[in-house]
Design a protein around this motif. Structure first.
Motif, PDB file in Angstrom:
ATOM      1  N   LEU A   1    -139.008 -11.082 -18.314  1.00  0.00           N
ATOM      2  CA  LEU A   1    -137.298 -10.704 -18.653  1.00  0.00           C
ATOM      3  C   LEU A   1    -136.724 -10.205 -17.495  1.00  0.00           C
ATOM      4  CD1 LEU A   1    -138.115  -8.838 -21.989  1.00  0.00           C
ATOM      5  CD2 LEU A   1    -137.419 -11.277 -21.604  1.00  0.00           C
ATOM      6  N   ALA A   2    -137.419  -9.888 -16.292  1.00  0.00           N
ATOM      7  CA  ALA A   2    -136.859  -9.406 -15.004  1.00  0.00           C
ATOM      8  C   ALA A   2    -136.204 -10.700 -14.426  1.00  0.00           C
ATOM      9  CB  ALA A   2    -137.674  -8.502 -14.272  1.00  0.00           C
ATOM     10  N   LEU A   3    -136.718 -12.007 -14.645  1.00  0.00           N
ATOM     11  CA  LEU A   3    -136.269 -13.032 -13.870  1.00  0.00           C
ATOM     12  C   LEU A   3    -134.747 -13.359 -14.432  1.00  0.00           C
ATOM     13  CD1 LEU A   3    -139.382 -15.307 -14.278  1.00  0.00           C
ATOM     14  CD2 LEU A   3    -138.781 -14.178 -12.313  1.00  0.00           C
ATOM     15  N   PRO A   4    -134.028 -13.285 -13.214  1.00  0.00           N
ATOM     16  CA  PRO A   4    -132.573 -13.447 -13.726  1.00  0.00           C
ATOM     17  C   PRO A   4    -132.155 -14.842 -14.711  1.00  0.00           C
ATOM     18  CG  PRO A   4    -132.625 -13.270 -11.342  1.00  0.00           C
ATOM     19  CD  PRO A   4    -133.958 -13.445 -12.053  1.00  0.00           C
ATOM     20  N   VAL A   5    -133.019 -15.990 -14.434  1.00  0.00           N
ATOM     21  CA  VAL A   5    -132.563 -17.218 -15.441  1.00  0.00           C
ATOM     22  C   VAL A   5    -133.125 -16.674 -16.696  1.00  0.00           C
ATOM     23  CG1 VAL A   5    -135.081 -18.269 -14.750  1.00  0.00           C
ATOM     24  CG2 VAL A   5    -133.245 -19.357 -15.551  1.00  0.00           C
ATOM     25  N   ILE A   6    -134.151 -15.843 -17.148  1.00  0.00           N
ATOM     26  CA  ILE A   6    -134.560 -15.608 -18.457  1.00  0.00           C
ATOM     27  C   ILE A   6    -133.776 -14.673 -18.872  1.00  0.00           C
ATOM     28  CG2 ILE A   6    -136.413 -14.660 -19.864  1.00  0.00           C
ATOM     29  CD1 ILE A   6    -137.102 -17.468 -18.703  1.00  0.00           C
ATOM     30  N   ALA A   7    -133.251 -13.660 -17.945  1.00  0.00           N
ATOM     31  CA  ALA A   7    -132.288 -12.581 -18.472  1.00  0.00           C
ATOM     32  C   ALA A   7    -130.931 -13.205 -18.905  1.00  0.00           C
ATOM     33  CB  ALA A   7    -132.194 -11.575 -17.405  1.00  0.00           C
ATOM     34  N   SER A   8    -130.547 -14.286 -18.725  1.00  0.00           N
ATOM     35  CA  SER A   8    -129.315 -14.903 -18.942  1.00  0.00           C
ATOM     36  C   SER A   8    -129.336 -15.685 -20.405  1.00  0.00           C
ATOM     37  CB  SER A   8    -128.877 -15.753 -17.798  1.00  0.00           C
ATOM     38  OG  SER A   8    -129.737 -16.848 -17.579  1.00  0.00           O
ATOM     39  N   THR A   9    -130.749 -15.784 -20.722  1.00  0.00           N
ATOM     40  CA  THR A   9    -130.895 -16.716 -22.025  1.00  0.00           C
ATOM     41  C   THR A   9    -130.682 -15.603 -23.305  1.00  0.00           C
ATOM     42  OG1 THR A   9    -133.108 -16.398 -21.962  1.00  0.00           O
ATOM     43  CG2 THR A   9    -132.136 -18.503 -20.996  1.00  0.00           C
ATOM     44  N   PRO A  10    -130.467 -16.269 -24.497  1.00  0.00           N
ATOM     45  CA  PRO A  10    -130.434 -15.300 -25.803  1.00  0.00           C
ATOM     46  C   PRO A  10    -131.979 -14.617 -25.935  1.00  0.00           C
ATOM     47  CG  PRO A  10    -129.338 -17.446 -26.325  1.00  0.00           C
ATOM     48  CD  PRO A  10    -129.970 -17.673 -24.843  1.00  0.00           C
ATOM     49  N   ALA A  11    -133.094 -15.294 -25.570  1.00  0.00           N
ATOM     50  CA  ALA A  11    -134.235 -14.770 -25.870  1.00  0.00           C
ATOM     51  C   ALA A  11    -134.440 -13.640 -24.763  1.00  0.00           C
ATOM     52  CB  ALA A  11    -135.456 -15.999 -25.226  1.00  0.00           C
ATOM     53  N   GLY A  12    -133.760 -13.735 -23.422  1.00  0.00           N
ATOM     54  CA  GLY A  12    -133.849 -12.697 -22.689  1.00  0.00           C
ATOM     55  C   GLY A  12    -133.080 -11.448 -22.681  1.00  0.00           C
ATOM     56  N   GLU A  13    -131.830 -11.721 -23.716  1.00  0.00           N
ATOM     57  CA  GLU A  13    -131.111 -10.666 -23.927  1.00  0.00           C
ATOM     58  C   GLU A  13    -131.545  -9.730 -25.373  1.00  0.00           C
ATOM     59  OE1 GLU A  13    -127.439 -12.766 -24.786  1.00  0.00           O
ATOM     60  OE2 GLU A  13    -127.007 -13.348 -22.853  1.00  0.00           O
ATOM     61  N   THR A  14    -132.307 -10.288 -25.950  1.00  0.00           N
ATOM     62  CA  THR A  14    -132.844  -9.662 -27.026  1.00  0.00           C
ATOM     63  C   THR A  14    -134.318  -9.294 -26.962  1.00  0.00           C
ATOM     64  OG1 THR A  14    -133.527 -11.784 -28.042  1.00  0.00           O
ATOM     65  CG2 THR A  14    -131.168 -11.165 -28.503  1.00  0.00           C
ATOM     66  N   GLY A  15    -134.979  -9.839 -25.853  1.00  0.00           N
ATOM     67  CA  GLY A  15    -136.331  -9.474 -25.590  1.00  0.00           C
ATOM     68  C   GLY A  15    -137.335 -10.359 -26.263  1.00  0.00           C
ATOM     69  N   ALA A  16    -136.964 -11.350 -27.017  1.00  0.00           N
ATOM     70  CA  ALA A  16    -137.772 -12.160 -27.679  1.00  0.00           C
ATOM     71  C   ALA A  16    -138.559 -12.889 -27.204  1.00  0.00           C
ATOM     72  CB  ALA A  16    -136.828 -12.984 -28.627  1.00  0.00           C
ATOM     73  N   VAL A  17    -139.961 -12.349 -26.870  1.00  0.00           N
ATOM     74  CA  VAL A  17    -140.823 -13.023 -26.259  1.00  0.00           C
ATOM     75  C   VAL A  17    -142.252 -12.907 -27.132  1.00  0.00           C
ATOM     76  CG1 VAL A  17    -142.506 -13.007 -24.063  1.00  0.00           C
ATOM     77  CG2 VAL A  17    -139.997 -12.490 -23.987  1.00  0.00           C
ATOM     78  N   ILE A  18    -142.892 -13.933 -27.493  1.00  0.00           N
ATOM     79  CA  ILE A  18    -144.136 -14.118 -28.320  1.00  0.00           C
ATOM     80  C   ILE A  18    -145.276 -14.597 -27.475  1.00  0.00           C
ATOM     81  CG2 ILE A  18    -145.060 -15.142 -30.306  1.00  0.00           C
ATOM     82  CD1 ILE A  18    -142.176 -15.842 -31.332  1.00  0.00           C
ATOM     83  N   ARG A  19    -146.346 -13.898 -27.337  1.00  0.00           N
ATOM     84  CA  ARG A  19    -147.462 -14.161 -26.738  1.00  0.00           C
ATOM     85  C   ARG A  19    -148.635 -14.357 -27.656  1.00  0.00           C
ATOM     86  NH1 ARG A  19    -147.903 -11.320 -20.773  1.00  0.00           N
ATOM     87  NH2 ARG A  19    -149.049 -13.385 -20.694  1.00  0.00           N
TER      88      ARG A  19
END
Length: 288
Positions: free
Chosen positions: A243-261
C-alpha cells in the motif's frame, strides 16, 4: 509417439488414453508414484492412495502429511538425478514440468511420465481428478470425488455471482512487486479464472499470462481489490509495503486498503479444495 507428447492432451481425453496406452496401469493399482504439482498430490491423497506415493515436488505442501515425503525439487527445475533417486514406477505431473532435458532422461529410462493438462473451470478440475484416478487405478473413487466437487463448485459460483450483483468488483492479482514493478495476472490464467468464479472481474485486460504492468496501466485498471499469494521469499511483500507504493496508493484498492492474501496452492491449484477457495475469495470480496 513419445510418452510426453502422447499424454499431454485435454484432461477430458486423458483417462481414455491411459486405458489404451497403458492398460496395465488402468487395470491395476500402481505404486512407486511420484507426484509433480501440488494439485496432483492433493488428488492422490483425496483418493486415499497416499500410501502409494513415494515422493513429491516442492509445490506439494498440502496436506501436511505430503511434506513427510521425499522432495524431488521444484516442478519447473527438476533434475533427473533427484527424481530417479527414489526409483519411481510412475510419474504424474501437472502441465509445465521441466526442463525438457530432464523429462527426456526420465522417458529414456522407460518410466511412464503422464502430464495432466490444466483447464481452469469446474469441468477442468473434474476432468483432472478423473484423469489422475484412472492413472492410479482409482477410477470409481475419482468419479465420485469429481462429481461431488463439480456440483459444489457450480453452486458456489452461482452464489458468488448473486453476491456480486450488477456491479462486480474489479480485482488485480499481483504475482510480485519486486523492484517496485507490478507483475500481474492477465487473461487465461488460474488467477483470472478464480477471480471470475468468485463473482468479480479481472482488472488487468489486454494481455494473457503474467506480465509486468506500467504504473499508467495499473492506475487505468482501477482495481477495487488486490489479490496476492501468501508466501515467503524475495517476492513476498507485506500489505503495508504494498500500500506504500505510490501507484497502488492511487487506486481504489489502495485508498480503502482492500488487499486479500491467500495460500497459493489453495487459491490457484485447481484441485479438490477449489470450491472452498472460490467461496473464501467471494466472501473476502463481498462479505458473505
Amino acid at each position: 509417439m513419445g510418452r510426453r507428447s502422447g499424454l499431454t492432451l485435454r484432461a477430458s481425453a486423458f483417462a481414455l488414453l491411459v486405458a489404451t496406452a497403458f492398460p496395465a496401469l488402468a487395470q491395476e493399482k500402481p505404486d512407486g508414484i511420484v507426484a509433480i504439482g501440488g494439485s496432483i498430490t492433493e488428488i492422490i491423497f483425496a483418493l486415499g492412495a497416499s500410501d502409494r506415493l513415494i515422493a513429491r515436488d516442492t509445490t506439494s505442501n498440502y496436506p501436511a502429511a505430503a511434506q513427510d515425503l521425499p522432495d524431488v525439487g521444484y516442478m519447473r527445475a527438476l533434475s533427473p538425478e533427484g527424481v530417479l533417486s527414489v526409483d519411481p514406477k510412475l510419474i504424474i505431473s501437472e502441465d509445465g514440468a521441466g526442463p525438457l532435458e530432464t523429462i527426456n532422461v526420465l522417458e529414456a529410462a522407460n518410466i511412464p511420465f503422464m502430464t495432466v493438462p490444466e483447464e481452469y473451470s469446474a469441468e477442468g478440475v473434474a476432468a483432472k481428478i478423473n484423469a489422475v484416478g484412472e492413472a492410479i487405478g482409482e477410477g470409481d473413487k475419482a468419479k465420485q470425488l469429481a462429481d461431488d466437487l463439480k456440483a459444489r463448485l457450480d453452486a458456489v459460483v452461482q452464489t458468488a455471482q448473486k453476491n456480486a450483483g450488477q456491479e462486480p468488483k474489479k480485482v488485480l492479482f499481483i504475482l510480485s512487486t519486486q523492484g517496485g514493478r507490478i507483475m500481474a495476472s492477465g487473461q487465461n490464467t488460474a488467477a483470472s479464472a478464480m477471480i471470475q468464479m468468485a463473482g468479480a472481474q479481472n482488472a488487468a485486460t489486454g494481455f494473457e499470462g503474467y506480465k509486468p504492468m506500467t504504473d499508467e496501466a495499473v492506475i487505468s485498471a482501477a482495481p477495487d481489490a488486490i489479490l496476492m499469494m501468501e508466501r515467503e521469499g524475495d517476492h513476498n511483500s507485506t500489505v503495508a509495503e504494498l500500500l506504500a507504493l505510490p501507484v497502488i496508493a492511487s487506486t481504489p484498492a489502495g485508498e480503502t486498503g482492500a488487499v486479500i492474501r491467500m495460500d497459493g496452492l489453495y487459491l490457484l491449484g485447481f484441485g479438490p479444495r477449489t470450491a472452498d477457495a472460490v467461496s473464501d475469495l467471494s466472501a473476502a470480496l463481498y462479505g458473505s
